[in-house]
Design a protein around this motif. Structure first.
Motif, short mmCIF file in Angstrom:
data_model
loop_
_atom_site.label_atom_id
_atom_site.label_comp_id
_atom_site.label_asym_id
_atom_site.label_seq_id
_atom_site.Cartn_x
_atom_site.Cartn_y
_atom_site.Cartn_z
N PHE A 73 114.27 53.25 46.04
CA PHE A 73 113.96 51.91 46.54
C PHE A 73 115.11 50.97 46.19
CE2 PHE A 73 111.76 47.76 45.64
CZ PHE A 73 111.60 47.39 46.96
N GLN A 74 115.58 51.06 44.97
CA GLN A 74 116.77 50.37 44.48
C GLN A 74 117.40 51.27 43.44
OE1 GLN A 74 118.16 47.39 45.37
NE2 GLN A 74 116.62 47.04 46.94
N ARG A 76 118.77 50.62 40.35
CA ARG A 76 118.64 50.37 38.91
C ARG A 76 117.43 51.09 38.31
NH1 ARG A 76 120.79 44.23 39.41
NH2 ARG A 76 122.98 44.82 39.51
N TYR A 79 113.56 50.56 38.67
CA TYR A 79 112.91 50.86 39.94
C TYR A 79 112.53 52.33 40.10
CZ TYR A 79 114.63 46.32 41.70
OH TYR A 79 114.88 44.98 41.91
N ASP A 80 112.74 53.15 39.08
CA ASP A 80 112.51 54.60 39.21
C ASP A 80 111.16 54.96 39.81
OD1 ASP A 80 114.97 55.36 38.30
OD2 ASP A 80 114.26 56.34 36.46
N SER A 82 109.45 53.54 42.07
CA SER A 82 109.30 53.11 43.47
C SER A 82 110.30 53.84 44.34
CB SER A 82 109.54 51.60 43.58
OG SER A 82 108.60 50.88 42.83
N GLU A 84 111.57 54.52 48.69
CA GLU A 84 111.48 54.14 50.09
C GLU A 84 111.17 55.40 50.91
OE1 GLU A 84 114.08 52.20 53.75
OE2 GLU A 84 114.85 52.04 51.70
N ASN A 117 104.86 53.72 43.56
CA ASN A 117 104.95 52.86 44.75
C ASN A 117 105.72 53.52 45.87
OD1 ASN A 117 104.19 51.12 42.62
ND2 ASN A 117 105.27 49.38 43.49
N ASN A 119 107.36 52.50 49.49
CA ASN A 119 107.78 51.32 50.24
C ASN A 119 108.39 51.76 51.57
OD1 ASN A 119 107.51 49.16 48.01
ND2 ASN A 119 108.66 50.80 47.04
N GLU A 169 103.99 48.38 51.54
CA GLU A 169 103.91 49.13 50.29
C GLU A 169 102.55 49.78 50.13
OE1 GLU A 169 104.49 46.37 47.07
OE2 GLU A 169 102.63 45.29 47.51
#
Length: 195
Positions: A73-74, A76, A79-80, A82, A84, A117, A119, A169
């Motif tokens: 997802f991002q 950094r 964010y592990d 989460s 996409e 999560n 997304n 989400e």
């Protein structure tokens, strides 16, 4: 619902998967990519994804008819938990339950990896009569339990028109005070009988 086999993508699948993806690039605003990637680039994407995440394909009668994968997802560390999601089904077999079966498996795998999560970044038309984009993807994700998380206006330009995107989400696991570390796909792959 069609009877399909779901397995892990292989680099050798790149050409068939690219044949599924190419019409979405050339004829739709479902993807904001302008140019169809090369087979070599598509193969690189498969290999890169599988280093950490699931990349699954749907097979019907020996032919690849769809695929789904997740990506960060991002970048950094925070964010592990989460990811996409991305899903593409061959245009000739859309609305036959293949997407549902792919997402069912992706969700199960992600849950076992301790991901919380999912997304989805979805192109969204500014009118109901857009020739290159409809609201089917948003409806599909809503039906799968995703909820609207954000709406960005006129942020993508393709086919001489502006497009919105929406982020949706879905929480697939509880958000613990101290969450378990996210596992690599290879660590859970065997429990899903994915060849």
């Amino acid at each position: 619902m069609r009877s399909i086999q779901i397995r892990v993508a292989q680099p050798a699948d790149a050409e068939q998967l690219l044949a599924i993806y190419a019409p979405y690039v050339e004829k739709t605003a479902i993807t904001f990519e302008y140019t169809v990637p090369t087979v070599m680039e598509f193969r690189r994407r498969i290999v890169q994804t599988l280093q950490r995440y699931p990349y699954l394909v749907a097979v019907e009668g020996g032919r690849l008819v769809g695929y789904a994968y997740v990506s960060p997802f991002q970048a950094r560390k925070a964010y592990d938990w989460s990811v996409e999601t991305s899903i593409y089904v061959a245009p000739t077999v859309r609305h036959h339950g293949i997407g549902k079966q792919l997402y069912d498996k992706i969700e199960s795998v992600c849950r076992s990896m301790n991901i919380t999560n999912l997304n989805a970044c979805i192109g969204y038309p500014q009118s109901d009569d857009d020739p290159h984009l409809d609201k089917n993807s948003a409806d599909f994700h809503r039906h799968r339990g995703f909820q609207l998380a954000g709406h960005f206006h006129s942020c993508g330009y393709k086919f001489d028109r502006w497009y919105d995107i929406i982020w949706m989400e879905k929480f697939i696991s509880s958000h613990e005070k101290t969450p378990a570390s996210v596992k690599n796909f290879d660590a859970v792959r065997a429990q899903f009988n994915l060849s």
